[in-house]
Structures are given as structure tokens and as C-alpha cells.
Write a protein that holds these residues in place. Structure first.
Motif, PDB file in Angstrom:
ATOM      1  N   ARG A   1      22.666  -9.745  -6.329  1.00  0.00           N
ATOM      2  CA  ARG A   1      21.562  -9.390  -5.434  1.00  0.00           C
ATOM      3  C   ARG A   1      20.446 -10.430  -5.481  1.00  0.00           C
TER       4      ARG A   1
ATOM      5  N   SER B   1      19.210 -12.614  -2.339  1.00  0.00           N
ATOM      6  CA  SER B   1      17.826 -12.512  -1.891  1.00  0.00           C
ATOM      7  C   SER B   1      17.163 -13.886  -1.848  1.00  0.00           C
TER       8      SER B   1
ATOM      9  N   TRP C   1      15.783 -15.820   1.585  1.00  0.00           N
ATOM     10  CA  TRP C   1      14.405 -16.280   1.733  1.00  0.00           C
ATOM     11  C   TRP C   1      14.376 -17.779   2.043  1.00  0.00           C
TER      12      TRP C   1
ATOM     13  N   ARG D   1      16.235  -6.545   5.532  1.00  0.00           N
ATOM     14  CA  ARG D   1      15.525  -6.398   4.257  1.00  0.00           C
ATOM     15  C   ARG D   1      14.432  -5.333   4.388  1.00  0.00           C
ATOM     16  N   LYS D   2      13.694  -5.383   5.488  1.00  0.00           N
ATOM     17  CA  LYS D   2      12.638  -4.405   5.702  1.00  0.00           C
ATOM     18  C   LYS D   2      13.200  -2.994   5.883  1.00  0.00           C
TER      19      LYS D   2
ATOM     20  N   HIS E   1      15.800  -2.018   4.186  1.00  0.00           N
ATOM     21  CA  HIS E   1      16.497  -1.759   2.926  1.00  0.00           C
ATOM     22  C   HIS E   1      18.017  -1.672   3.134  1.00  0.00           C
TER      23      HIS E   1
ATOM     24  N   MET F   1      19.863  -4.869   3.645  1.00  0.00           N
ATOM     25  CA  MET F   1      20.381  -6.232   3.593  1.00  0.00           C
ATOM     26  C   MET F   1      21.592  -6.365   2.667  1.00  0.00           C
ATOM     27  N   TYR F   2      21.600  -5.602   1.585  1.00  0.00           N
ATOM     28  CA  TYR F   2      22.693  -5.720   0.614  1.00  0.00           C
ATOM     29  C   TYR F   2      23.885  -4.825   0.947  1.00  0.00           C
TER      30      TYR F   2
END
Length: 447
Positions: A217, A221, A225, A347-348, A350, A352-353
Motif C-alpha cells: 500500500r 500510494s 502521488w 483516493r478521496k 477510499h 484506490m487500493y
């Protein structure tokens, strides 16, 4: 290889070898900096996840770095064997620039690489981090000298011609030639972007296989970014680089845009797709967007540039090739920008993973940065033709006097050897990636 001249075979051989070579230094540049960041994060937080990621990517960096060095040596020999008249004409300038690379970057990397690879349990944490940083700086210094040499060949200045060969008049002018800052930034940021894509794809692959660990993770991440930041920056640098190229190599811009001639005072369209025909001096199956070409190329809605027909036929780059390589580079760049924005959106939320389609897309786009670098290199180098030193030495006058059969044989040998050596190396790198980050166990070190 029947039908090919010695010049064509020499160009194919150099293009083949440098195409394999360029992807490894690009990853070395990005991975060396990434490793330095990971170790700095480890020293600052003492979180084991950063230490584990460091040792995971260190193995991949070591293999990649070794292959990059070995493949680069081949290119140096080719300057002497296949491009003897180029070395004779421009060696007084390009030779010292590559020597400076050895004296600075290679010595710096050689001095600290051993500590970086084998010193985790043998030196203190600060010294080991310093060694990693020095290797990272070394890769960037190496890039600087190589890009200075290549940029001089694209936009030569600071020279004089004595007895038919180039001699330095001002080293500052030679190094900081008009295209050098743009090429250095474009290549360096491209290397970071390509590395971010590889790291993201590796993490996405593991997440798809339910290897959802803190280390995986974290690297996913960090990569996303990095992608979000560097992809738009690369687009801005690319635009500035294009304006610089329009000033110093207008024929290249006309060729990659598929622009043959101006129609009175009409603004330039953006040619989205076409089949440029060098013989008929026209485009087939052209799809265009009115006025947008003027805005992109001149930053005005009515600006014009020279068309290819305004240049002598013998001075025109091959538009039928660089028209497409340029669009591959730009298309992949836009796709990476979109991927970074999509990652931010998920990502915002929750997700993304855990979003399967996003993870699959990221995995498939893993090579995108490297392919974009190759496409950009083809655009730059083929767009420089028919010159090897722009405006001073034509490529046909730079090649050594070898028989076509000799070059064909050496090219075939290169293909066989490279297929084996690089095939083994890339297979091993993929095997290391499939293993994933593991818990690193120290051996009584201060770490």
C-alpha cells in the motif's frame, strides 16, 4: 540483410542498441532517488515498511544498474567502429564531455555503490543514507553530461572549425547550449515518471492478488502521488521544449506535426491523425481540429510556422515516422495524467487500493513511461536527420567505411546476444517484483 546500405545498417544497429540501453538508465535515475527517499523516511520515522521497501527495490535497482552500465559501454565502442568520421569531426567536443561523465558520475557511483548495496549492516545509518544519496546524485550527473553532449549535437554553439574538425571555443556555451536545459529537465522528469509507473504497476499487481500489505500500500500510494505531480509537470516542460525546438529546429516541428505548407493567412489546424507521404509531400486520411495547431505551436490563435515544403528536400526529417512517435509519446503522457487524476479521485473515495478496474489499468500501464521515453527519443533523433551534428555534419558523412555485409553480421549478433542477455535480466527483474516486499531482518546492525 539485402537491400540495406552500410549507412542504414549502422543507423539501425545504433538505434537497436540504444533502444535497449535507454530504459535501464532511466529506471536507475528514478529508482536511485526513490531509494534515497525511502531511506530518509526510514531514518525519520523508523517505520519498518520503509526499510522493507528499500531492500525490495534495492535488489531490482542493482540488476537494472548493472545492465545499464554494460549496455552503455557498447554504445561508446560504436562511436569508434561505426561512426568513425563523426568521432573524427566532433570528438574534440563530445569526447571530453563523456570523459567528464566518467570522472564525475562514474567515480561517484563506483565509490558509494558498494556501500549502498552491501553496507546496511556494516556502516552507520547516516553514512548508508549518504551513500544512497551520492549514487542518486551520480545518476543525475551522468544524465547531465550525456544530455549536454546530445544537446550540442542538436543545437551546436561555442565551437570553431579548425582543419575541418570541431574545436571548443567556450565550454560554458557548449554545455549550456540552447536546447540543453529543456532536454535535461524533460529526460530527468521522464525518468521519475517512468519509475513511478513501474512501481505503481508492481504494487497494483500485488493488490490484485490480495497481497494487501502495508508495504504494498505504501509503495502504491507513493507512486501515485509521484505520478500525479510529475505527469503534468512533464507536459509543461514538453511544451517549453517544443517552443525551443521550433526556434532552433523548425523542420523537425513541421515534420512531427505533418505540416507541409501554409494556406494563406489561415491558422494552423491540429493534425490528430494522418499518413504523411514524403514523396507526394502531402498527408493521406488527415483528421484535423481547426486553429488548435496555432495555439499549441505559437500560443496564439492565428500564428503560423514554416511548412516542410519551405525546406530543401535533402534537409527534411522523415515525417512518416516521427509524426507517429511524437503522438505515441504525447498520447501516453495524457494517459498518465488521466491515471494520476483518477487515482486522486479514488483516493478521496477510499477506493484506490480496492478498485479492480483501476488496479488492472495501472498494471497494464506499467511500461507506459518507458515506452514514452523511447518514443520521445525516436522523435528527437530521427527528427534531427539528415544531420548528426545539426547544420554541420550530415549523417551520411559520419559513418565509417564498412561493407554492408560486415554491419549486417554484427547487427545479427547484437540481436541474438541482446535477446539472451536482456531476456534473462528482465525475466529476473520480473521474478524479483513478483516476490513482493518482505520483512528485512537485520544482523545485529545499528539500524
Amino acid at each position: 540483410m539485402p537491400g540495406f546500405t552500410a549507412l542504414e545498417l549502422a543507423r539501425i544497429q545504433f538505434g537497436f542498441t540504444v533502444s535497449f540501453h535507454i530504459i535501464f538508465p532511466a529506471l536507475s535515475i528514478g529508482l536511485a532517488s526513490y531509494l534515497t527517499v525511502l531511506e530518509l523516511c526510514w531514518l525519520r520515522t523508523r517505520r519498518e515498511v520503509y526499510r522493507d521497501l528499500y531492500h525490495f527495490w534495492l535488489k531490482i535497482f542493482a540488476v537494472n544498474f548493472g545492465i545499464g552500465v554494460v549496455s552503455g559501454i557498447v554504445l561508446a565502442y560504436q562511436f569508434g567502429t561505426n561512426w568513425g568520421f563523426f568521432s573524427q569531426f566532433a570528438g574534440g567536443i563530445t569526447g571530453p564531455l563523456l570523459t567528464y561523465e566518467v570522472l564525475t558520475a562514474f567515480f561517484l557511483e563506483a565509490g558509494f555503490l558498494g556501500v549502498m548495496l552491501f553496507g546496511w549492516n556494516r556502516v552507520g545509518p547516516g553514512l548508508h543514507c549518504f551513500a544512497s544519496a551520492m549514487v542518486a546524485i551520480g545518476t543525475l550527473i551522468s544524465t547531465t553530461w550525456i544530455l549536454a553532449s546530445n544537446s550540442f549535437m542538436q543545437t551546436p554553439q561555442g565551437y570553431r572549425i579548425e582543419h575541418g574538425v570541431l574545436a571548443p571555443d567556450s565550454w560554458l556555451a557548449i554545455i549550456f547550449n540552447p536546447s540543453f536545459p529543456y532536454r535535461l529537465l524533460h529526460m530527468s522528469v521522464g525518468a521519475f515518471l517512468a519509475t513511478a509507473m513501474v512501481v505503481a504497476a508492481c504494487a497494483a499487481w500485488h493488490l490484485l492478488r490480495k497481497n494487501d500489505t502495508p508495504a504494498v500500500r505504501t509503495m502504491f500510494s507513493m507512486a501515485m502521488w509521484m505520478l500525479l505531480v510529475t505527469a503534468p509537470i512533464q507536459a509543461v516542460i514538453g511544451d517549453a521544449h517544443g517552443i525551443n525546438t521550433l526556434e532552433h529546429q523548425p523542420a523537425k516541428i513541421a515534420a512531427l506535426e505533418g505540416h507541409w505548407e501554409n494556406q494563406g493567412d489561415e491558422p494552423l489546424p491540429l493534425v490528430v491523425f494522418a499518413l504523411p507521404d514524403m514523396n507526394s509531400e502531402s498527408n493521406h486520411l488527415q483528421i484535423e481540429i481547426p486553429r488548435v495547431g496555432s495555439w499549441i505551436l505559437t500560443h496564439t490563435w492565428g500564428g503560423q510556422i514554416k511548412g516542410l515544403k519551405e525546406f530543401p528536400k535533402e534537409d527534411r526529417p522523415n515525417a512518416s515516422i516521427i509524426f507517429f512517435t511524437f503522438r505515441v509519446m504525447v498520447g501516453l503522457g495524457l494517459a498518465m495524467i488521466a491515471l494520476g487524476l483518477c487515482g486522486l479521485w479514488l483516493r478521496k473515495r477510499h477506493a484506490m487500493y480496492s478498485s479492480p478496474w483501476f488496479l488492472r489499468l495501472t498494471t497494464l500501464m506499467g511500461p507506459a513511461g518507458l515506452v514514452a521515453i523511447l518514443a520521445g527519443w525516436y522523435t528527437t533523433e530521427i527528427g534531427r536527420q539528415p544531420w548528426v551534428v545539426y547544420g554541420l555534419l550530415r549523417t551520411r558523412d559520419a559513418v565509417s567505411t564498412h561493407a554492408a555485409g560486415t554491419l549486417a553480421l554484427s547487427l545479427c549478433l547484437f540481436i541474438v546476444v541482446y535477446a539472451f542477455v536482456f531476456g534473462v535480466a528482465i525475466t529476473y527483474i520480473f521474478r524479483l517484483m513478483r516476490g513482493g516486499p518482505a520483512r528485512f531482518v537485520t544482523e545485529g546492525s545499528a539500524h
